[in-house]
Design a protein around this motif. Sequence first.
Motif, PDB file in Angstrom:
ATOM      1  N   VAL A 245     -26.599   6.249  29.804  1.00  0.00           N
ATOM      2  CA  VAL A 245     -26.308   5.162  29.543  1.00  0.00           C
ATOM      3  C   VAL A 245     -25.078   4.751  28.787  1.00  0.00           C
ATOM      4  N   MET A 246     -25.165   5.434  27.585  1.00  0.00           N
ATOM      5  CA  MET A 246     -23.813   5.451  26.806  1.00  0.00           C
ATOM      6  C   MET A 246     -22.606   5.785  27.419  1.00  0.00           C
ATOM      7  N   LYS A 247     -22.538   6.985  28.164  1.00  0.00           N
ATOM      8  CA  LYS A 247     -21.437   7.400  28.712  1.00  0.00           C
ATOM      9  C   LYS A 247     -20.918   6.902  29.971  1.00  0.00           C
ATOM     10  N   ASN A 248     -21.922   5.998  30.607  1.00  0.00           N
ATOM     11  CA  ASN A 248     -21.523   5.415  32.066  1.00  0.00           C
ATOM     12  C   ASN A 248     -21.270   4.055  31.979  1.00  0.00           C
ATOM     13  N   VAL A 249     -21.927   3.293  31.078  1.00  0.00           N
ATOM     14  CA  VAL A 249     -21.994   1.855  31.150  1.00  0.00           C
ATOM     15  C   VAL A 249     -20.795   1.248  30.154  1.00  0.00           C
ATOM     16  N   PRO A 250     -19.883   0.366  30.940  1.00  0.00           N
ATOM     17  CA  PRO A 250     -18.580  -0.068  30.163  1.00  0.00           C
ATOM     18  C   PRO A 250     -18.944  -0.708  28.995  1.00  0.00           C
ATOM     19  N   ALA A 251     -18.191  -0.355  27.814  1.00  0.00           N
ATOM     20  CA  ALA A 251     -18.333  -1.098  26.567  1.00  0.00           C
ATOM     21  C   ALA A 251     -18.510  -2.567  26.610  1.00  0.00           C
ATOM     22  N   ASP A 299     -29.378   7.808  17.574  1.00  0.00           N
ATOM     23  CA  ASP A 299     -28.099   7.375  16.846  1.00  0.00           C
ATOM     24  C   ASP A 299     -27.027   8.607  17.124  1.00  0.00           C
ATOM     25  N   GLU A 300     -27.364   9.663  16.957  1.00  0.00           N
ATOM     26  CA  GLU A 300     -26.538  10.624  17.057  1.00  0.00           C
ATOM     27  C   GLU A 300     -25.780  10.946  18.347  1.00  0.00           C
ATOM     28  N   ILE A 301     -26.468  10.680  19.259  1.00  0.00           N
ATOM     29  CA  ILE A 301     -25.822  10.527  20.697  1.00  0.00           C
ATOM     30  C   ILE A 301     -24.965   9.233  20.887  1.00  0.00           C
ATOM     31  N   MET A 302     -25.453   8.104  20.501  1.00  0.00           N
ATOM     32  CA  MET A 302     -24.749   6.996  20.480  1.00  0.00           C
ATOM     33  C   MET A 302     -23.329   7.062  19.836  1.00  0.00           C
ATOM     34  N   ASN A 303     -23.284   7.719  18.773  1.00  0.00           N
ATOM     35  CA  ASN A 303     -22.157   7.956  17.875  1.00  0.00           C
ATOM     36  C   ASN A 303     -21.084   8.688  18.423  1.00  0.00           C
ATOM     37  N   LYS A 304     -21.536   9.549  19.522  1.00  0.00           N
ATOM     38  CA  LYS A 304     -20.475  10.238  20.471  1.00  0.00           C
ATOM     39  C   LYS A 304     -19.693   9.267  21.127  1.00  0.00           C
ATOM     40  N   TYR A 305     -20.135   8.282  21.751  1.00  0.00           N
ATOM     41  CA  TYR A 305     -19.365   7.173  22.603  1.00  0.00           C
ATOM     42  C   TYR A 305     -19.260   5.865  21.746  1.00  0.00           C
ATOM     43  N   ASP A 306     -19.755   5.651  20.641  1.00  0.00           N
ATOM     44  CA  ASP A 306     -19.584   4.491  20.114  1.00  0.00           C
ATOM     45  C   ASP A 306     -19.582   4.696  18.540  1.00  0.00           C
ATOM     46  N   PRO A 307     -18.778   5.514  18.037  1.00  0.00           N
ATOM     47  CA  PRO A 307     -18.682   5.742  16.644  1.00  0.00           C
ATOM     48  C   PRO A 307     -18.686   4.298  15.675  1.00  0.00           C
TER      49      PRO A 307
END
Length: 507
Positions: A245-251, A299-307
Motif C-alpha cells: 500500500v505505502m509503495k504503490n498508492v500516490p501520496a 510504523d517502521e515500514i511506513m517510515n520508508k515511504y513517508d518519513p
Amino acid sequence: MKAALNLIFLFISCVSMAQQVKITIQESRAKDTISKHIYGHFAEHLGRCIYDGIYVGEENKIIPNTNGVRNDIIKALKELQIPNLRWPGGCFADIYHWKDAIGPKDQRKHIENLSWGNIRENNAFGTHEFLDLCEQLGAEPYLAVNMNSGTVQEAMEWEQYVNNENGSSSLTDLRATNGRKKPWNVKYWGIGNESWDCGGHMTADYYVNLYKRYATAMTSYSNTKKLYRIAVGPGTPDYEWTETVMKNVPARRIEGLSVHHYSVFDWSNKGSSFEFTDNEYYKTMKRAWFMEEFISKNDEIMNKYDPEKRVELIVDEWGGWYETMPSGGGLLYQQNTIRDAMIAGMTLNIFNNHADRVHMANLAQTVNVLQAIILTKEEKMILTPTYHVMNMYKVHQDATLLPSKIESNVTYGSIPAVTISASKNNDGKRHISLTNVDISKSLDVEITIDKLKSATAKILTSGKAQDHNTFDNPNKISPVDFKDFKIKNNKITLTIPPLSVVVFYEN
C-alpha cells in the motif's frame, strides 16, 4: 497443564525479584500531540449494537429516546467526549447499500444481514439517523465504504449526498427531500474493510489498484472540507500488505492506513468473557501487549515511504474478543470485566506513546458487542469497566505527549506489569495514566516529574480479574479516589494494587 503452571510461576518469580518500578517523565522531549481521535468508537450492524442497543425506535414509549436513539446512551457517550464514531461496519459494510436506508422508513428496503447471523433488518437506522446522532454527540462520523459488493459510483454518490451543498445536484435535492438541506461535511472515509478477508479476500496488489479507483473518484471538491481517505492495512503481522500500500498508492490519494488487532489468545477457542483462568488472563494480556510491536513494525515500514508521517495509522478495530455468552444477549455479546479494563488501559497507553503516527483508534464495539463500553437489557443500562477507563483517560485528548522512561519494570515474559503514558493539556496541567496488570501483586512505583506540587488521583480496580458490573449491581466497579501516594522533591511515590488503572491529575 505443566506448561501453564510454568508460565504462571515465571511471572510470580519475576515479581518476587523485582525492585521498585522507576519512571521518569521526560517533559523536555515533548513534541507530539495525542489526537483526540485515538479515543474513538465503532458501531456495527452486528448483534444488538444498533438495533435494540443504540436504536430502539421512535415508537418505543418505555425507553426514553431522541429520534429512536436511547437518551441514556447519548448522555453516556457525551460524558466520554467521544471524538468519532465508525459505522456501518466492519464486515457489514461490505454488504451495505446506503440508498436502501434513506427516505420514509416504511418505504425502506428490508435486508438480510448476511455478515452477522442472516438476521432481517428494516434499515430504520441509516445515513440520516447515524449522522444526526454524531451531530448530537459532537463526534466526527467515520463512514466505511462498501468496496466488496458495492461500486465506485455508489461510493462517490454517497460522498456527494452527505457532503455537497444543497441544490448542487439531484443527490442534494434528494437529501433535502429526505429532510436535510445542510450537508454534514463528513471528513473520514474508510475505503474497504478487511479486504484480505470478509471484504473480498483480495491480494494486496489487487486491493491497491481498486483502492486507487475509489480514492480518485472520492475526492475533495471546493464546496466540501478535505476528505480523509483511509486505506485498508493488515489485521495480522502481514507487513508485506503495508509495504504494498505505502509503495504503490500516490501520496495525494491517501491520508490514513488502518490496522486491526484483537486480544484473542486462541481463535478456535476464545474462552469465556468472565470465567477464565489465570493462565488465560496472562495469555490475553500477551496478545494485548502485541499491539506495541504491531504498531512499531507498521510504523517502521511506513517510515520508508513517508518519513514525514503524513499518512497516519488508524487502528479502527481493537479490543478483547471472547466466546458469545449463551444468555441471549445477542451475537458477539460478552461480559466486560477488570481484564478488559487492563486491556483498555494498556492499549491506550500504547496509542498515546505512538502519537507521532497513530491518529485514530476505534474500540470494538460501542454497545452490546465485544469489548463494549455499554451493555443494555430492555430499559436498563450499565457502564462497563472499559467505559470507566476511557472516561478516566479522556484528559489525554488533544494534549501534548510527555515521553516517559521506565526502569526496573516487572515483566511477565514479554509483558510489562506497569505501562504508562503522560500528557500536558493547553492549560499546562499534566496527567499520568498507569496500569498494573499483575493479577495478585501490588507494586511500588516512583515517578520523577519536574515541578509537580500537588495532584489528585482516581483508581479503577477490583479483587479479581473476573469481576464485572451487572444489571443487578451496576456500580460494583467504578472509579474512586486514590490516596495511596506521596509527592515530594519532584517525585510521586505510590503503591499500585494489582489489576489497577490509576490516573493522576495535576492541580
